[in-house]
Write an enzyme that holds these catalytic residues in place. Structure first.
Site, PDB file in Angstrom:
ATOM      1  CG  ASP A   1      -8.093   0.416   2.897  1.00 61.81           C
ATOM      2  OD1 ASP A   1      -9.077  -0.568   2.618  1.00 61.81           O
ATOM      3  OD2 ASP A   1      -6.791   0.770   3.291  1.00 61.81           O
TER       4      ASP A   1
ATOM      5  CE  LYS B   1      -4.457  -1.888   1.750  1.00 66.41           C
ATOM      6  NZ  LYS B   1      -5.118  -1.935   3.254  1.00 66.41           N
TER       7      LYS B   1
END
Length: 260
Positions: free
Chosen positions: A104, A68
């Site tokens: 997210d 990420k």
């Protein structure tokens, strides 16, 4: 030209439920396409993205552990929300190259959006990409204090607006917290277990507390089971997974997924 496809990349990734979720939506909408789970080890990320850039059928990828943050240096453009978080979990190709997004945040809204956190204290376990998204979401929600438990508290200083504490200071972090969030892989299938002493602290502070575990495999982690047995309201990671997947699907395939 072959069949358009997107995928989730990470290591490990075999446990991912993302292919089943996205394939279900593709079938419901009658879209010809596929969604895969592709294991990409840490040292393979550069070569993987270089290869995908030239694939006309590739619609992008969801990004999970451990990519990420490292993926950001390989992209041509980063969405402002992802820049603010400091992590990317969705990459899509376009006329100007590869762009990075953080969905997210959409997943966190799905999981926590109905809970009043303004002015409250939240304890967060972890400092990775998911934790960064959680801190951004919590601060934007007006949380009064975010106590972050980290193996290396010096990392928390880079996250901004959070109080760093060593993992062993869990009792202090959990005390008077409205919610406790696990943003680590601890307890995930194939990952390390959450230490017994940390679970004991969760048990001692669970009554009347909200427990949210970002881990979704298994659905009932020891973290959630401990909280549930001691009076906590528990939220599983599947809620966040589906929330972020919904936002990513629209980027990949140009259609909003059907409502459940």
């Amino acid at each position: 030209m072959g069949i358009p496809f997107a995928e989730v990349i990470g290591d490990p990734v075999a446990h991912s439920r993302s292919p089943a979720i996205h394939k279900g939506w593709l079938a419901e909408l009658g879209i010809e396409g596929d969604f895969r789970a592709t294991r990409v080890a840490a040292g393979e990320l550069d070569g993987f993205l270089a290869g995908r850039r030239g694939d006309p059928d590739w619609r992008g990828c969801s990004v999970t552990i451990p990519h990420k943050r490292p993926v950001m240096r390989l992209l041509d453009r980063i969405d402002p929300r992802a820049s603010a978080v400091g992590a990317v979990n969705c990459v899509v190709p376009g006329p100007d190259g590869l762009s990075g997004h953080n969905k997210d945040l959409d997943g966190l809204t799905a999981a926590l959006g109905r809970i009043v956190l303004e002015g409250r204290k939240v304890a967060l376990i972890g400092t990775g990409g998911a934790a960064r998204a959680a801190i951004r979401y919590l601060l934007d929600s007006g949380v009064g204090q975010v106590a972050v438990l980290a193996r290396d508290p010096s990392l928390v200083e880079r996250l901004g607006g959070a109080r760093p504490l060593p993992l062993e200071a869990c009792d202090s972090a959990f005390q008077e917290a409205t919610a406790i969030v696990n943003a680590t892989p601890m307890g995930m299938t194939g990952a390390s277990a959450m230490p017994p002493w940390l679970l004991a602290s969760v048990a001692a502070h669970s009554s009347g507390t909200i427990l949210f575990d970002m881990v979704y495999e298994p659905a009932e982690t020891p973290f959630l089971a401990t909280g549930r047995a001691n009076g906590a309201k528990c939220i599983g990671g599947l809620t966040m997974l589906v929330g972020q997947a919904r936002a990513a699907f629209e980027l990949f395939f140009g259609r909003a997924p059907p409502l459940a």
